[in-house]
Design a protein around this motif. Structure first.
Motif, short mmCIF file in Angstrom:
data_model
loop_
_atom_site.label_atom_id
_atom_site.label_comp_id
_atom_site.label_asym_id
_atom_site.label_seq_id
_atom_site.Cartn_x
_atom_site.Cartn_y
_atom_site.Cartn_z
N HIS A 86 0.87 -1.22 0.13
CA HIS A 86 0.02 0.10 0.02
C HIS A 86 0.85 1.25 0.14
O HIS A 86 1.98 1.20 0.43
CB HIS A 86 -1.10 -0.07 1.25
N GLN A 90 -0.63 6.70 7.48
CA GLN A 90 -1.52 7.12 8.39
C GLN A 90 -1.38 8.52 8.75
O GLN A 90 -0.25 9.07 8.38
CB GLN A 90 -0.78 6.53 9.68
N ASP A 119 6.02 1.69 6.70
CA ASP A 119 4.64 1.24 6.52
C ASP A 119 3.99 2.14 5.34
O ASP A 119 3.62 3.18 5.73
CB ASP A 119 4.01 1.32 7.88
N GLU A 152 -5.15 0.92 2.62
CA GLU A 152 -5.18 -0.08 3.61
C GLU A 152 -5.14 0.60 4.78
O GLU A 152 -6.04 -0.11 5.67
CB GLU A 152 -3.68 -0.69 3.31
N GLU A 153 -4.70 1.68 5.25
CA GLU A 153 -4.80 2.29 6.54
C GLU A 153 -6.26 2.74 6.89
O GLU A 153 -6.29 3.25 8.08
CB GLU A 153 -3.74 3.41 6.58
N HIS A 426 3.01 4.12 12.53
CA HIS A 426 1.87 5.03 12.91
C HIS A 426 2.17 6.14 14.07
O HIS A 426 1.25 6.79 14.50
CB HIS A 426 0.78 4.26 13.52
#
Ligand code: BES
Ligand code: MN
Ligand code: MN
Length: 457
Positions: A86, A90, A119, A152-153, A426
């Motif tokens: 992805h 975030q 991420d 995704e998030e 995150h």
């Protein structure tokens, strides 16, 4: 393989610069203000896939943020690996806690600091560069498809329908995902399970307006007091969740399986020190690794209401709110748990208040087999580049779409992630080690090689 590795070595600096360019685009999927940036990010991923040698690269629009697709089909008779990842990230609040701005990637202590560094932009980019290296050195051993999404998030709500509508196009033998973490750089591991998720928002309403807390206090239910009490009652003295039926479907591990899990290295004092906590906390009878890996949880993610501004205001609020997440384990169903929560939460509310429960996104848990060709290929690839066999672990996080891949596409996933818990996913100051970025790029071509060889046997 020699050529591929030396290509990677020669282009290390360029790979990092290109990752920086990707990290500079603020692709926050949760915030509609970044809608245009999401498109810019998708276009950048498309361009990089094309430059790397992918065919039929497209930015597929959805009712939400777009999905980037691309492929390289060498021969329909060869195996096909579908790479999923992805490009969304975030939100970055609280901004003041970042040492350097989240979308201005910076290197400190051999790590890239930026939102999405690990991420999942950093990990997605490893795949694009590993693919480029294989293409440029004529060493891609099988077919590859890429599907990089932008939601995704926020729960991947448009990816499910996209998969269902494009089953033929997405047909593959295995799905390869780098969006998880390892135990440590000298202790590689592969996640063989992910927790599922139920996420709800609740509101408690008392009187029809905010009241003077002196004139009315003591005689009218305070929705914040009530909410706090209701939330507190959802765990008992052993930290078991009290929702009736909550544990009914939970798969209990055998003593042997738990003993096997306990073999993974884990340093509790380092864990506490890292978090600056005097002690850990959780369900009685289970270790820290078990509490995050094989046990379900219920946590408040945010709670608000009443007066939170400067100074004091003596007010008895009309409403209170909370966001609550439940992490689920095999065989729990997100839909069923959301319903059990809703029924129970409503049932424990006193008649003095009204409660509402709004379900958000969710996803079912997954376990991936360790006796499969794909696990073996990933294990061999990591063993080759780390010099140590990776340990199978159960990840505490969720990637809701993985269960759907299995259900709708009938395809198993392998979770070959290169992050670390200390990367601060995150959190403010998210980072990704340069070691991990380059190790990932080197390991991926081995996965392709070993997987193709194992499939041929
Ligand atoms: N990459 C993470 C999931 C993850 C991280 C799994 C580390 C295992 C180890 C993913 O981007 C994520 O954050 N997922 C969300 C779920 C989503 C519905 C918001 C999560 O787990 O909170
Ligand atoms: Mn992720
Ligand atoms: Mn995430």
């Amino acid at each position: 393989m020699e050529n591929t590795l030396s290509f990677i070595n020669q282009h290390k600096d360029r790979f990092l610069e290109e990752l920086f360019a990707l990290l500079r685009i603020p692709s926050i999927s949760a915030d509609p203000a970044y809608k245009q940036d999401m498109i810019t990010t998708a276009e950048y991923v498309k361009k990089k896939l094309e430059e790397a040698g992918a065919d039929k690269v497209e930015v597929c629009s959805t009712p939400g943020h777009p999905i980037v697709y691309g492929e390289k089909i060498l021969d329909p008779n060869l195996p096909t690996v579908l790479v999923y990842g992805h490009y969304d990230v975030q939100p970055v609040v609280p901004l003041e806690l970042w040492t350097t701005p989240p979308f201005e990637p910076t290197i400190r202590n051999e790590r890239v600091y930026a939102r999405g560094a690990c991420d999942d932009k950093g990990q997605v980019y490893m795949h694009i560069k590993a693919f480029e290296a294989m293409m440029k050195t004529n060493s891609l051993p099988c077919n590859v498809k890429f599907m990089i999404e932008g939601e995704e998030e926020t729960g991947s709500s448009n990816l499910g329908p996209f998969c269902v509508a494009n089953k033929e196009k997405l047909k593959s033998d295995v799905i390869l995902i780098s969006d998880t973490s390892m135990i440590a750089n000298d202790t590689p591991s592969i996640d063989v399970g992910l927790r599922g998720l139920s996420y709800v928002e609740v509101s408690v309403t008392g009187p029809n307006r905010d009241l003077h807390s002196g004139v009315y206090g003591g005689a009218v239910a305070n929705p914040i007091n009530i909410l706090a009490k209701m939330i507190a009652s959802m765990h008992d003295e052993n930290n078991h969740i009290t929702i009736p039926g909550f544990y009914d479907d939970v798969v209990e591990l055998s003593t042997e399986e738990r003993a096997e899990m306990a073999k993974a290295p884990f340093d509790i004092s380092a864990y506490k020190k890292d978090l600056e906590v005097a002690d850990v906390w959780g369900e009685n009878g289970y270790s820290v690794i078990e509490r995050t890996g094989i046990r379900p949880t219920l946590d408040v993610n945010g709670i608000w209401g009443g007066y939170t501004g400067e100074g004091s205001k003596t007010v008895l609020p009309s409403k209170s709110f909370a966001k609550i997440s439940m992490r689920l384990v095999p065989n729990q169903s997100s839909e069923k748990i959301t319903k059990l929560f809703t029924d129970y939460f409503t049932s424990i509310a006193p008649p003095s208040v009204r409660v509402e429960v709004h379900p958000h996104h969710g996803g079912d848990p997954v376990v991936t087999p360790t006796d499969s060709l794909e696990f073996q290929a990933a294990s061999m690839a990591m063993e080759k580049t780390f010099g140590k066999k990776p340990i199978p672990t159960r990840g505490g996080g969720s990637i809701p779409i993985v269960a759907l891949f299995e259900r709708e596409l009938g395809t198993k996933s392998v979770l070959m992630g290169f992050g670390l818990d200390e990367d601060g996913l995150h959190s403010p100051n998210e980072s990704y080690g340069l070691f991990n970025f380059y190790k990932g790029i080197e390991t991926i071509p081995y996965f392709f090689r070993y997987y193709t060889d194992l499939k041929k046997q």
